[in-house]
Design a protein around this motif. Sequence first.
Motif, mmCIF file in Angstrom:
data_model
loop_
_atom_site.group_PDB
_atom_site.id
_atom_site.type_symbol
_atom_site.label_atom_id
_atom_site.label_comp_id
_atom_site.label_asym_id
_atom_site.label_seq_id
_atom_site.Cartn_x
_atom_site.Cartn_y
_atom_site.Cartn_z
ATOM 1 N N MET A 1 0.822 -1.199 0.000
ATOM 2 C CA MET A 1 0.000 0.000 0.000
ATOM 3 C C MET A 1 0.863 1.259 0.000
ATOM 4 S SD MET A 1 -2.516 1.823 -0.033
ATOM 5 C CE MET A 1 -4.137 1.415 0.382
ATOM 6 N N TRP A 2 1.949 1.272 0.763
ATOM 7 C CA TRP A 2 2.768 2.475 0.831
ATOM 8 C C TRP A 2 3.401 2.779 -0.510
ATOM 9 C CZ3 TRP A 2 7.934 1.959 -0.136
ATOM 10 C CH2 TRP A 2 8.471 0.691 0.000
ATOM 11 N N VAL A 3 3.667 1.760 -1.325
ATOM 12 C CA VAL A 3 4.229 2.001 -2.658
ATOM 13 C C VAL A 3 3.229 2.771 -3.509
ATOM 14 C CG1 VAL A 3 5.017 0.894 -4.781
ATOM 15 C CG2 VAL A 3 5.739 -0.011 -2.575
ATOM 16 N N SER A 4 1.953 2.406 -3.393
ATOM 17 C CA SER A 4 0.906 3.105 -4.155
ATOM 18 C C SER A 4 0.798 4.565 -3.744
ATOM 19 C CB SER A 4 -0.446 2.419 -3.957
ATOM 20 O OG SER A 4 -0.392 1.091 -4.406
ATOM 21 N N ARG A 5 0.883 4.834 -2.457
ATOM 22 C CA ARG A 5 0.820 6.227 -1.985
ATOM 23 C C ARG A 5 2.011 7.028 -2.506
ATOM 24 N NH1 ARG A 5 -3.446 7.151 1.027
ATOM 25 N NH2 ARG A 5 -4.286 5.497 2.304
ATOM 26 N N ILE A 148 -6.543 4.341 -4.064
ATOM 27 C CA ILE A 148 -5.103 4.603 -4.170
ATOM 28 C C ILE A 148 -4.444 3.498 -4.982
ATOM 29 C CG2 ILE A 148 -2.931 4.673 -2.860
ATOM 30 C CD1 ILE A 148 -4.340 7.271 -2.592
ATOM 31 N N GLU A 149 -4.813 2.241 -4.693
ATOM 32 C CA GLU A 149 -4.251 1.104 -5.433
ATOM 33 C C GLU A 149 -4.617 1.203 -6.911
ATOM 34 O OE1 GLU A 149 -2.277 -1.546 -4.575
ATOM 35 O OE2 GLU A 149 -2.009 -0.666 -2.598
ATOM 36 N N ALA A 150 -5.851 1.603 -7.201
ATOM 37 C CA ALA A 150 -6.307 1.714 -8.584
ATOM 38 C C ALA A 150 -5.557 2.829 -9.330
ATOM 39 C CB ALA A 150 -7.813 1.953 -8.648
#
Length: 151
Positions: A1-5, A148-150
Amino acid sequence: MWVSRYLVWFVVYSVFGWIYESTYCTIVERKWANRGFLYGPLCPIYGTGVIAMIAAWQAVQDAGIAVAPWQVFLVTALGTAVLEYVTSCAMEKLFDARWWDYTDMPLNVNGRICLPATILFGLMGLLVVYVLYQPTMDITNMVAPELIEAL
């Protein structure tokens, strides 16, 4: 998740960089200047620089280290100078072109970096850390993780 942010922040700050760069160059050249080498409103060098700043700033905060604004300025100015110089060399090797040239600016190094731009980027680092960082975090934290992932 942090990579997506981080990827979302990279795009946001790349757009901010494109807006700044295009506005500045349009004013100086007195005609529209679409800056960057990509199609679309992105200057990835700004996104890269800010992501590095955010990662460093979060590490400093997590460690509980007190940092004075002059230290933020100094680290940002030096960090962006290195990033700008290395990026200029790499882009010239890869694309056989120069996207910026500071040859006419005072205290330049091979036309790739110069003291006035380095000072400006140090000041922009203060703007990011003390003005833009927290609102950007707050806004992206309000966005659903799935979105965020999308993105």
